[in-house]
Design a protein around this motif. Structure first.
Motif, PDB file in Angstrom:
ATOM      1  N   ILE A 161       0.920  -1.236  -0.186  1.00 57.21           N
ATOM      2  CA  ILE A 161      -0.061  -0.079  -0.076  1.00 57.21           C
ATOM      3  C   ILE A 161       0.778   1.226   0.076  1.00 57.21           C
ATOM      4  CG2 ILE A 161      -1.687   1.252   1.541  1.00 57.21           C
ATOM      5  CD1 ILE A 161      -3.037  -1.382   2.411  1.00 57.21           C
ATOM      6  N   GLY A 162       1.874   1.361   0.772  1.00 56.98           N
ATOM      7  CA  GLY A 162       2.705   2.244   0.815  1.00 56.98           C
ATOM      8  C   GLY A 162       3.379   2.454  -0.536  1.00 56.98           C
ATOM      9  N   GLN A 163       3.789   1.479  -1.130  1.00 62.58           N
ATOM     10  CA  GLN A 163       4.430   1.578  -2.612  1.00 62.58           C
ATOM     11  C   GLN A 163       3.426   2.132  -3.571  1.00 62.58           C
ATOM     12  OE1 GLN A 163       6.029  -2.099  -3.936  1.00 62.58           O
ATOM     13  NE2 GLN A 163       7.443  -2.217  -1.907  1.00 62.58           N
ATOM     14  N   ALA A 164       2.210   1.798  -3.317  1.00 60.69           N
ATOM     15  CA  ALA A 164       1.172   2.189  -4.412  1.00 60.69           C
ATOM     16  C   ALA A 164       0.941   3.917  -4.075  1.00 60.69           C
ATOM     17  CB  ALA A 164      -0.099   1.696  -3.887  1.00 60.69           C
ATOM     18  N   LEU A 165       0.887   4.101  -2.771  1.00 59.06           N
ATOM     19  CA  LEU A 165       0.643   5.733  -2.497  1.00 59.06           C
ATOM     20  C   LEU A 165       1.880   6.458  -3.152  1.00 59.06           C
ATOM     21  CD1 LEU A 165      -0.634   5.555   1.171  1.00 59.06           C
ATOM     22  CD2 LEU A 165      -1.818   5.934  -0.879  1.00 59.06           C
ATOM     23  N   LEU A 166       3.089   5.892  -3.167  1.00 63.53           N
ATOM     24  CA  LEU A 166       4.330   6.415  -3.500  1.00 63.53           C
ATOM     25  C   LEU A 166       4.059   6.839  -5.083  1.00 63.53           C
ATOM     26  CD1 LEU A 166       7.115   7.838  -2.831  1.00 63.53           C
ATOM     27  CD2 LEU A 166       7.905   5.566  -3.161  1.00 63.53           C
ATOM     28  N   VAL A 167       3.601   5.761  -5.925  1.00 65.83           N
ATOM     29  CA  VAL A 167       3.540   5.752  -7.348  1.00 65.83           C
ATOM     30  C   VAL A 167       2.607   6.843  -7.612  1.00 65.83           C
ATOM     31  CG1 VAL A 167       2.600   4.472  -9.135  1.00 65.83           C
ATOM     32  CG2 VAL A 167       4.082   3.501  -7.524  1.00 65.83           C
ATOM     33  N   LEU A 168       1.207   6.923  -7.078  1.00 64.84           N
ATOM     34  CA  LEU A 168       0.267   7.952  -7.150  1.00 64.84           C
ATOM     35  C   LEU A 168       0.905   9.334  -7.001  1.00 64.84           C
ATOM     36  CD1 LEU A 168      -2.802   6.236  -5.388  1.00 64.84           C
ATOM     37  CD2 LEU A 168      -2.390   6.491  -8.001  1.00 64.84           C
ATOM     38  N   TRP A 169       1.675   9.759  -5.880  1.00 64.96           N
ATOM     39  CA  TRP A 169       2.282  10.762  -5.899  1.00 64.96           C
ATOM     40  C   TRP A 169       3.196  11.195  -6.826  1.00 64.96           C
ATOM     41  CZ3 TRP A 169       7.568  11.713  -4.837  1.00 64.96           C
ATOM     42  CH2 TRP A 169       7.549  13.230  -4.854  1.00 64.96           C
ATOM     43  N   ALA A 170       3.944  10.302  -7.166  1.00 65.91           N
ATOM     44  CA  ALA A 170       4.937  10.376  -8.403  1.00 65.91           C
ATOM     45  C   ALA A 170       4.299  10.935  -9.744  1.00 65.91           C
ATOM     46  CB  ALA A 170       5.719   9.346  -8.695  1.00 65.91           C
ATOM     47  N   ALA A 171       3.031  10.112  -9.789  1.00 66.99           N
ATOM     48  CA  ALA A 171       2.293  10.219 -11.050  1.00 66.99           C
ATOM     49  C   ALA A 171       1.589  11.690 -11.140  1.00 66.99           C
ATOM     50  CB  ALA A 171       0.924   9.116 -11.247  1.00 66.99           C
ATOM     51  N   PHE A 172       1.057  12.127  -9.839  1.00 69.49           N
ATOM     52  CA  PHE A 172       0.510  13.493  -9.699  1.00 69.49           C
ATOM     53  C   PHE A 172       1.560  14.623  -9.943  1.00 69.49           C
ATOM     54  CE2 PHE A 172      -0.027  17.266  -7.035  1.00 69.49           C
ATOM     55  CZ  PHE A 172      -1.365  17.634  -7.725  1.00 69.49           C
ATOM     56  N   THR A 173       2.795  14.460  -9.345  1.00 66.42           N
ATOM     57  CA  THR A 173       4.004  15.419  -9.441  1.00 66.42           C
ATOM     58  C   THR A 173       4.135  15.429 -10.796  1.00 66.42           C
ATOM     59  OG1 THR A 173       4.641  15.121  -6.858  1.00 66.42           O
ATOM     60  CG2 THR A 173       6.071  16.174  -8.456  1.00 66.42           C
ATOM     61  N   LEU A 174       4.488  14.438 -11.349  1.00 64.49           N
ATOM     62  CA  LEU A 174       5.176  14.325 -13.010  1.00 64.49           C
ATOM     63  C   LEU A 174       4.285  14.862 -13.829  1.00 64.49           C
ATOM     64  CD1 LEU A 174       7.676  13.300 -14.598  1.00 64.49           C
ATOM     65  CD2 LEU A 174       6.403  11.404 -15.069  1.00 64.49           C
ATOM     66  N   SER A 175       2.859  14.726 -13.727  1.00 61.27           N
ATOM     67  CA  SER A 175       1.845  15.125 -14.754  1.00 61.27           C
ATOM     68  C   SER A 175       1.785  16.792 -14.426  1.00 61.27           C
ATOM     69  CB  SER A 175       0.459  14.289 -14.143  1.00 61.27           C
ATOM     70  OG  SER A 175       0.071  14.563 -13.006  1.00 61.27           O
ATOM     71  N   PHE A 176       1.854  17.041 -13.276  1.00 58.93           N
ATOM     72  CA  PHE A 176       1.778  18.402 -12.874  1.00 58.93           C
ATOM     73  C   PHE A 176       2.720  19.229 -13.501  1.00 58.93           C
ATOM     74  CE2 PHE A 176       2.726  22.323 -10.330  1.00 58.93           C
ATOM     75  CZ  PHE A 176       1.428  22.814 -10.298  1.00 58.93           C
ATOM     76  N   VAL A 177       3.948  18.799 -13.397  1.00 63.01           N
ATOM     77  CA  VAL A 177       5.344  19.464 -14.065  1.00 63.01           C
ATOM     78  C   VAL A 177       5.188  19.348 -15.430  1.00 63.01           C
ATOM     79  CG1 VAL A 177       7.604  19.357 -14.294  1.00 63.01           C
ATOM     80  CG2 VAL A 177       6.834  19.002 -11.993  1.00 63.01           C
ATOM     81  N   LEU A 178       4.483  18.577 -16.187  1.00 61.11           N
ATOM     82  CA  LEU A 178       4.673  18.411 -17.430  1.00 61.11           C
ATOM     83  C   LEU A 178       3.604  19.271 -18.105  1.00 61.11           C
ATOM     84  CD1 LEU A 178       5.398  14.414 -18.204  1.00 61.11           C
ATOM     85  CD2 LEU A 178       6.906  16.091 -18.463  1.00 61.11           C
ATOM     86  N   LEU A 179       2.328  19.297 -17.479  1.00 66.46           N
ATOM     87  CA  LEU A 179       1.144  20.087 -17.869  1.00 66.46           C
ATOM     88  C   LEU A 179       1.410  21.411 -17.704  1.00 66.46           C
ATOM     89  CD1 LEU A 179      -1.656  17.807 -16.425  1.00 66.46           C
ATOM     90  CD2 LEU A 179      -1.026  18.226 -18.886  1.00 66.46           C
ATOM     91  N   GLN A 180       2.218  21.993 -16.693  1.00 67.92           N
ATOM     92  CA  GLN A 180       2.542  23.328 -16.592  1.00 67.92           C
ATOM     93  C   GLN A 180       3.673  23.608 -17.626  1.00 67.92           C
ATOM     94  OE1 GLN A 180       1.244  25.631 -14.643  1.00 67.92           O
ATOM     95  NE2 GLN A 180      -0.213  24.056 -13.634  1.00 67.92           N
ATOM     96  N   ALA A 181       4.404  22.710 -18.107  1.00 67.57           N
ATOM     97  CA  ALA A 181       5.362  23.156 -19.266  1.00 67.57           C
ATOM     98  C   ALA A 181       4.856  23.318 -20.634  1.00 67.57           C
ATOM     99  CB  ALA A 181       6.524  22.289 -18.958  1.00 67.57           C
TER     100      ALA A 181
END
Length: 314
Positions: A9-29
């Motif tokens: 579950i901890g790994q799943a939450l980490l993947v979700l946070w990484a997906a959110f962060t990466l998508s935020f950075v790419l969309l803002q770019a």
């Protein structure tokens, strides 16, 4: 077992946070500004000062780190923001467009599993060498066919040539036949390949030789002794393929003009509606992570040999 569950579950939450962060950075770019695209239209008659007020209302004038923290906090509370182009909360768009995509994905996945099981087991039961070779060659053919090309080809053959499925107003369920086939065929290929290899591997095990020595028929050995053990690797790859299933559903909806997340994504990309795109990425990542998490949690229960490796005592 609890430590294993907590770790997954901890790994799943980490993947979700990484997906959110990466998508935020790419969309803002991305170049352009959705607010300017909508409100700089001369027909709206807004002054530059009024446009800046709109940017402030949407929080677009804040530094990126503040936008990131605000968006992350909102997502954690189930608030996906406001669609600039549609003028409604993103949640409303998701609620109205997600069910058709989910239905298409589930039907496509079920058909893909059925195709994979048929190819894998029929190729082991058929006595005709040429037919067996043809079945074994299908996965390589299926996996090489682009989803959009397959959809267009099916429309050309079954709608325009044969006239079996009308293009305009085909009906709710009739209109799903070609999209479901389009989605299922590429997904079934890796599943079939894994099943074929697993069946070949399991058939070399001693317990299979014992079953054959007792006089069990070929089909009985395959279904009763081989199938369960051969299905386990396919279960893992099925979870990994779910992300591809979502991507295929988006392309399929666009090809067939279906309402759903695919059409919503296309409109959001055209209008650079970042809130909608961010929500779609996170929802897709969540679905992918949840499916794979369930597979990881169920796998030790289906295969007792894995229990010692995750700290489970008999």
């Amino acid at each position: 077992m609890s430590r294993y569950f907590s770790g997954r579950i901890g790994q799943a939450l980490l993947v979700l946070w990484a997906a959110f962060t990466l998508s935020f950075v790419l969309l803002q770019a991305l170049p352009g500004d959705a607010i300017l695209i909508k409100f700089q239209d001369p027909s709206m008659g807004l002054s530059p000062a009024q446009i800046e007020e709109m940017r402030a209302a949407y929080g677009a004038d804040l530094p990126l780190w503040q936008q990131y923290l605000h968006t992350l906090g909102s997502f954690l509370h189930g608030d996906f923001g406001f669609s600039i182009q549609a003028g409604v909360p993103v949640t409303e768009l998701l609620v109205s467009n997600f069910p058709p995509t989910l239905r298409l994905a589930v039907l496509g996945f079920l058909l893909a599993v059925a195709l994979a099981v048929f190819i894998a087991f029929a190729s082991n039961l058929l006595a005709l060498h040429w037919l067996k070779s043809a079945l074994l060659g299908l996965p390589a053919l299926f996996i090489s066919v682009p989803t959009f090309w397959l959809g267009i080809a099916l429309i050309q053959v079954f709608s325009f040539r044969l006239g079996w499925i009308p293009v305009i107003n085909p009906g709710e369920w009739l209109g799903l036949i070609l999209p479901v086939v389009t989605l299922a065929v590429p997904i079934s290929a890796p599943l079939a390949q894994i099943l074929i290899r697993s069946i070949d591997k399991v058939q070399t095990q001693p317990f299979v030789s014992v079953a054959r020595a007792k006089g069990a028929s070929r089909s009985r050995v395959l279904w009763r002794h081989v199938a369960r053990n051969a299905m386990l690797p396919a279960l893992t790859i099925a979870g990994l393929l779910f992300g591809e299933l979502i991507a295929g559903a988006l392309v399929t909806e666009t090809v067939f003009g279906l309402n759903g997340i695919g059409q919503l994504t296309q409109q959001a990309v055209n209008n650079q509606d970042l809130a909608v795109l961010q929500a779609i990425v996170v929802i897709s990542a969540t679905a992918y992570v949840v499916i794979n998490l369930l597979v990881d949690l169920v796998y030790p229960l289906l295969d007792p040999r894995l229990k010692p490796s995750v700290g489970v005592t008999s």
